[in-house]
Design an enzyme around this catalytic site. Structure first.
Site, mmCIF file in Angstrom:
data_model
loop_
_atom_site.group_PDB
_atom_site.id
_atom_site.type_symbol
_atom_site.label_atom_id
_atom_site.label_comp_id
_atom_site.label_asym_id
_atom_site.label_seq_id
_atom_site.Cartn_x
_atom_site.Cartn_y
_atom_site.Cartn_z
ATOM 1 C CG ASP A 177 -1.827 1.129 1.222
ATOM 2 O OD1 ASP A 177 -2.741 1.351 0.417
ATOM 3 O OD2 ASP A 177 -1.904 1.777 2.299
ATOM 4 C CD GLU A 211 -2.236 2.509 -3.371
ATOM 5 O OE1 GLU A 211 -3.102 3.164 -3.767
ATOM 6 O OE2 GLU A 211 -1.821 2.447 -2.076
#
Length: 537
Positions: A227, A283
Site C-alpha cells: 500500500d 501501489e
C-alpha cells in the site's frame, strides 16, 4: 499455463477481493475469510491465477483495515488465523496463488507501537514514528493529508466519469500533521490522524516490518500488494515546498526521495530469499508512468508496479493509444513488466465510468489483450456498477463506498449473504448476481471466462510482444507475438460499425458480444465491439 522460465506473476490474472464485501457466512453483514474460501470454486471456474486480499488484519476500521493495529493476525470480524490457513491451503489446492495487502507507510494509532511511541518523548518507540517540535497552531510544513476532499468524480456529456481536482486551501484541518497535547509535538500522517506514519529511516522499524513479511511468507503466502509504497521514504525536514501538494497526490515529488528505493531493495532481497517466486506489487500512486518505472529499479526493487494513468483514461481510442505507447516506452526502458487495471476498491468501477455495458465488455477484451499482468476487481466479471449510497449509509472517509458494494451471488433474498450487508447492493443486484448470469451463456462472466481461457492457452497473450497497427479513427488494433504464436486484438471505441482490412485470414477467438466466435473475421467491427483474433488452423 505459464511459459517455461517465466515467474507466475508475469503471466497471471490476479483477482482483487475486498473481504468486507465479498461473502458473509457469520450473519453480521460483513464478508469474511470463510466466505472467500467457499467461493474459490467460482474463481477456479473463471480461470484466475491468483487472488489479492485487501486488509483483513486487526483494525479499529477508521480506514476499513488500512489502519492496521496488528500486522500478524486476523481481525475477528473476518475470522481467525486458522480460517486464513484453510483459505490458503484450499486456494493452493486449486492452483490459485494468494497475495495479501501489506501496509508499510503507517499503522493505526491503536497499534501497540504507536501507543508506546506517544506515551512519552523518551519512550523506546518514540523514534518509530515521525514527531516534530512546534506550536499548536503551526504545523511543521505544508504537507497535506489524503481524505480531505482534494478530488472527486464528475460525469461528462457522453456519460463517462472523470476525476476533477479541487484547489482547496491547506489549513490545519487538511494538514498531514496532528498536534499531540500530551507530549506537545506534532506527528505525521499522510492519511487520517488515526494513521500515523512510520519512520522508515529508523533501522528498528525496518527490522520490525521485515518481520511482518516473514510471518506471512512463512505461512505460505505468494506475494504482497504494498500500500502507498512510494511514500515510505520521505524527509519532512527537506523544506516547506518539498511536497506542498501532499505526498499522496499525483503531483507529488515523492518519487525523488532516494531513500524509498533503498528500502525497496531491502524488501526485494528479503522476498527473493524465499523460494516459489514470491512477489511484491507496489501501489505507486503517481500519475506519471516515467516516475512509476523508477520503482522497478535495476530489477532489484518491486517485481510489479501499479501504473494508474490508464485507470483515469477516458474511453477514447487516441487516449488509449497514448497510454499503451507510454507504458511500452517507459517500462521498456527499465525492463519492467507492466500491470493493467481498470477497477479497484478506491475508484468508481469501469462499468460506471464508461457508461454502458458494451463499453465495459470491450474494455475487458482490451485489458486482457495487453502486454503485462492483469488485475481484475471482484464483481467486474458480473458487470457491476457502483452502488448508490444514501448519506445516512456513507461510512468511508474517502467517499469510496459505491465501488465497495457487496457481491450478489444469488437472485433472491440476501443474494447469498447470511445477513443484510454493511453497504447497499449495487444496481439490479438480482439480475447481476452470479446465479442469474451463469444461466445466460452470453453474459459477462462467460465472456471473462473465455478471455481468461484464451489468454492461458496463448503464449502470445501471456508473454508476447505488442505492436500497434494502423486502424481507422476510433479503433485500436495490435499484434501480440511469441515464437510461432500470434494474436490480433481489435477494439472499437465508436458507436457506429467500422470496416477495416486486417490483412490475411483471421478467426474470431473471443468477441466482446460473443458474435461470430469460431468463425472467420468478416471485416466489420460492430459498435463498441472488441475481438481477439487468431489465424485459422
Amino acid at each position: 499455463m505459464p511459459a517455461m522460465g517465466a515467474p507466475w506473476w508475469q503471466t497471471a490474472v490476479i483477482y482483487q477481493i475486498y473481504p468486507r464485501s465479498f461473502a458473509d457466512t457469520t450473519g453480521d453483514g460483513i464478508g469474511d475469510l470463510e466466505g472467500i474460501r467457499r467461493r474459490l470454486d467460482h474463481l477456479a471456474w473463471l480461470g484466475v491465477d491468483a487472488i489479492w486480499l485487501s486488509p483483513f488484519f486487526p483494525s479499529p476500521m477508521a480506514d476499513f483495515g488500512y489502519d492496521v493495529a496488528d500486522h500478524c493476525d486476523v481481525d475477528p470480524v473476518f475470522g481467525t488465523l486458522g480460517d486464513f490457513d484453510r483459505l490458503l491451503a484450499d486456494a493452493h489446492e486449486r492452483d490459485i496463488k494468494v497475495v495479501i495487502d501489506w501496509v508499510p507507510n503507517h499503522t493505526s494509532d491503536q497499534h501497540p507501537w504507536f501507543v508506546e511511541s506517544r506515551s512519552a518523548r523518551d519512550a523506546p518507540k518514540r523514534g518509530w514514528y515521525v514527531w516534530r517540535d512546534g506550536t499548536p497552531d503551526t504545523p511543521p510544513n505544508g504537507w497535506r493529508a489524503a481524505f480531505t476532499g482534494e478530488s472527486t468524480w464528475v460525469r461528462d456529456d457522453d456519460g463517462q466519469l472523470r476525476p476533477r481536482l479541487l484547489d482547496d486551501p491547506v489549513g490545519i484541518e487538511a494538514s498531514a500533521w496532528t498536534w499531540d497535547d500530551a507530549t506537545e509535538q506534532w506527528y505525521l500522517h499522510l492519511f487520517l490522524p488515526e494513521q500515523p506514519d512510520l519512520e522508515w529511516r529508523n533501522p528498528e522499524v525496518v527490522a520490525a516490518m521485515h518481520d511482518t513479511l516473514r510471518f506471512w511468507l512463512d505461512r505460505g503466502v505468494d506475494g504482497f500488494r504494498a500500500d502507498v509504497v512510494h511514500a515510505i521514504g520521505k524527509d519532512p525536514d527537506a523544506g516547506p515546498d518539498a511536497a506542498a501538494s501532499g505526498l499522496t497526490s499525483p503531483e507529488s515529488d515523492t518519487s525523488e526521495w532516494e531513500q524509498t528505493h533503498e528500502i525497496l531493495r531491502g524488501l526485494r532481497t528479503l522476498l527473493d530469499s524465499y523460494d516459489g517466486d514470491r512477489m511484491m506489487v507496489g501501489e505507486v500512486f503517481l500519475l506519471d508512468t516515467a516516475k512509476v518505472a523508477r520503482y522497478y529499479g535495476d530489477g532489484d526493487e518491486l517485481h510489479l508496479c501499479f501504473n494508474f494513468p490508464p485507470l483515469f483514461t477516458r474511453w477514447a481510442a487516441p487516449r488509449w493509444r497514448g497510454r499503451i505507447l507510454d507504458v511500452e516506452e517507459h517500462m521498456g526502458s527499465v525492463g519492467g513488466w507492466p500491470t493493467w487495471v481498470l477497477s479497484n476498491h478506491d475508484n468508481p468501477r469501469h462499468r460506471s465510468r464508461y457508461g454502458t455495458e458494451a463499453r465495459a465488455r470491450a474494455a475487458a477484451v482490451l485489458l486482457l489483450g495487453l502486454r503485462g499482468t492483469t488485475f481484475l476487481y471482484a464483481g467486474e466479471e458480473l458487470g457491476l456498477e457502483d452502488a448508490e449510497v444514501p448519506p445516512d449509509r456513507v461510512v468511508d472517509p474517502g467517499g469510496r463506498d459505491g465501488c465497495r458494494a457487496p457481491i450478489p451471488w444469488d437472485r433472491d433474498g440476501l443474494h447469498g449473504w447470511a445477513a443484510e450487508p454493511w453497504l447497499p447492493w449495487p444496481p439490479d443486484a438480482a439480475d447481476h448476481s452470479l446465479e442469474a448470469l451463469l444461466a445466460d451463456a452470453a453474459s459477462m462472466p462467460h465472456l471473462y471466462r473465455r478471455l481468461l481461457a484464451a489468454r492461458r492457452s496463448s503464449p502470445a497473450l501471456q508473454l508476447g510482444s505488442i505492436e500497434l497497427v494502423d486502424a481507422p479513427d476510433g479503433v485500436l488494433a495490435w499484434h501480440r507475438r511469441h515464437g510461432d504464436d500470434e494474436r490480433l486484438v481489435v477494439v472499437s471505441f465508436t458507436a457506429a460499425p467500422v470496416d477495416l482490412d486486417l490483412g490475411g485470414a483471421w478467426v474470431i477467438e473471443v468477441a466482446s458480444d460473443g458474435a461470430g466466435e469460431g468463425g472467420r473475421w468478416a471485416g466489420t467491427l460492430a459498435p463498441d465491439q472488441a475481438v481477439v483474433l487468431h489465424h485459422p488452423e
